[in-house]
Design an enzyme around this catalytic site. Structure first.
Site, PDB file in Angstrom:
ATOM      1  N   HIS A 282       0.881  -1.172   0.086  1.00 10.73           N
ATOM      2  CA  HIS A 282       0.153  -0.094  -0.030  1.00 10.73           C
ATOM      3  C   HIS A 282       0.991   1.248   0.089  1.00 10.73           C
ATOM      4  CE1 HIS A 282      -3.396  -2.499   0.472  1.00 10.73           C
ATOM      5  NE2 HIS A 282      -2.906  -2.980   1.751  1.00 10.73           N
ATOM      6  N   ASP A 333      -5.043  -8.304  -3.296  1.00 14.06           N
ATOM      7  CA  ASP A 333      -5.457  -8.009  -1.767  1.00 14.06           C
ATOM      8  C   ASP A 333      -6.696  -8.637  -1.218  1.00 14.06           C
ATOM      9  OD1 ASP A 333      -5.465  -7.145   0.833  1.00 14.06           O
ATOM     10  OD2 ASP A 333      -5.328  -4.771   0.210  1.00 14.06           O
TER      11      ASP A 333
END
Length: 460
Positions: A282, A333
């Site tokens: 991220h 994810d």
């Protein structure tokens, strides 16, 4: 994954892993080679022959555009069970997390295996040949270890084998609920108690032809600062990849500053976590100093744009990170969708929205993030390219679907990134073996049913 020698004839192929170029695509698009023969022996590419206008006798024919296999560098397989259910109502990452915990509470080694097998089959259908599984559901509810302390991790490794893809099991240290807080009731099954106990359990995991073992720090809130070095040292000694959720939420950044007087990136740097084998996942809410620390250390960045937008996390500074020296990879994810073409496209389009300018990456640079650099982040430096010696992992997309028809074949890379979807994948080859042929999985029958049954089992 050894197979008898064979030849694949590629109607069109993207052969290059061009430099990690920022800026507008070159005039004429990214070079695509027509008529390429790949000779494969023992699961690896033995030779690449260009200028082959027709299939050689006996060759496997891959019509469309063939790319190196895609690497999904960040996965939580059990999050696939959340698809759709978390789209009801409003909230934040933190309210989403409570729904996620409810699913995690119901996992067993058997149900996790069935779900992961179906999810990894879905990935294969999307052209993904390798997954990085960020794995932290280690024990039974309440924290009691299974008879095999790695039963859950072994279930994931077996699931990948049965779905026909490679896996890097990123076994994750998750020891606390927050800075100075013990694990909550949901998190007890994630925790080994200490980083030393985590390391002892991980040492029992063995690599296989299709599986490599890496490490992960869930986040700076989930691993006490004085135990970060233990995890980093374990990975360093084994020369294994090390991943960490980094600055995904501003609340975590604020808490880290309050407790430690520094940002999460600085805290990781001070404890020896950053470096070329480390990937920050991220990397969303960073200071200029954070970006310099990450890029200057060669730490990678895994962007997960579909999840980051689904959870309202924000847009990370991918351009600045890459310019600072951080290689980019991509992950699905939470599996709001499983589509690496969408992840690549979203990274560019997110930056266009923020900057109001176009062309921050070439199609080749985005494909590199989805292939060579993704594999490197997972410890598979011998995959992600179509060149002699590389693992024979390929994905082919159709150039005649409603999404891809029209552009000239020489613009295939641009078409793949900016128009194609996972639905356009016609073939996926892993180690020279067809895992997906003509859009159908060869090992897992009826993947949609397998997914529906696995999700239903978790819902009770």
């Amino acid at each position: 994954m050894q197979v008898t020698p064979t030849t694949f004839w590629l109607e069109h192929a993207w052969l290059g892993t061009l430099p990690r170029v920022l800026g507008s695509a070159r005039t004429g698009g990214t070079p695509i080679e027509p008529g390429v023969a790949l000779d494969v022996r023992d699961g690896r590419i033995a030779a690449v022959r260009t200028g082959v206008p027709a299939p050689p006798p006996g060759a496997e024919i891959l019509r469309g555009l063939t790319l190196p296999g895609l690497a999904n560098a960040h996965s939580h397989a059990f999050h696939r069970a959340l698809r759709g259910t978390v789209q009801v109502g409003s909230g934040t990452f933190w309210t989403w997390r409570e729904v996620m915990y409810a699913v995690a509470d119901r996992l067993t080694p058997d149900t996790y295996h069935d779900l992961a097998r179906a999810v990894y089959a879905e990935m294969a259908l999307a052209g993904i040949t390798c997954v990085g599984e960020f794995h932290y559901v280690h024990h039974a509810p309440g924290g009691t270890p299974y008879a095999d302390p790695n039963a859950m991790g072994e279930a994931l490794i077996a699931a990948a084998a049965e779905a026909g893809i490679r896996i890097t099991l990123l076994d994750t240290a998750y020891l606390s609920a927050g800075f100075g807080q013990p694990p909550n009731a949901h998190q007890l099954r994630f925790s080994d108690g200490t980083a030393d106990a985590w390391a002892a359990r991980c040492a029992l995991l063995e690599e296989r032809d299709h599986a490599r073992i890496g490490a992960a720090i869930h986040s700076v809130r989930a691993v006490p600062a004085d135990q970060l070095t233990t995890v980093a040292r374990w990975a360093e000694e084994r020369r294994a990849p090390l991943h960490v959720h980094l600055s995904e939420q501003t609340a975590e950044n604020d808490a880290c500053r309050e407790v430690h007087g520094r940002t999460p990136a600085r805290l990781l740097a001070d404890h020896g976590v950053l470096g070329p084998r480390t990937t920050g996942v991220h990397n969303t809410h960073l200071t200029d100093e954070d970006i310099a620390l990450i890029g200057g250390s060669g730490t990678g960045t895994c962007m997960c744009p579909t999840t980051e937008r689904d959870l309202a996390d924000g847009i990370g500074p991918a351009v600045a990170l890459q310019r600072a020296g951080s290689p980019l990879s991509l992950g699905s994810d939470s599996h709001a969708v499983v589509d690496l073409f969408e992840e690549a496209r979203a990274m560019e389009l997110n930056e266009r929205l923020r900057s109001r300018t176009r062309g921050h990456w070439t199609a080749a640079a985005l494909l590199r993030a989805a292939t060579a650099d993704g594999h490197a982040a997972l410890g598979w430096a011998d995959a992600g390219t179509l060149e002699p010696g590389a693992l024979a992992d390929l994905t082919t997309i159709a150039l005649d679907s409603v999404r891809t028809a029209g552009p000239l074949p020489r613009l295939g890379a641009e078409t793949a990134v900016f128009a194609a979807s996972a639905a356009d994948v016609s073939h996926t080859v892993v180690g020279g073996r067809h895992v997906v042929r003509d859009g159908l999985h060869t090992l897992v029958p009826e993947v949609p049913k397998a997914l529906a049954d696995a999700v239903a089992a978790l819902r009770g």
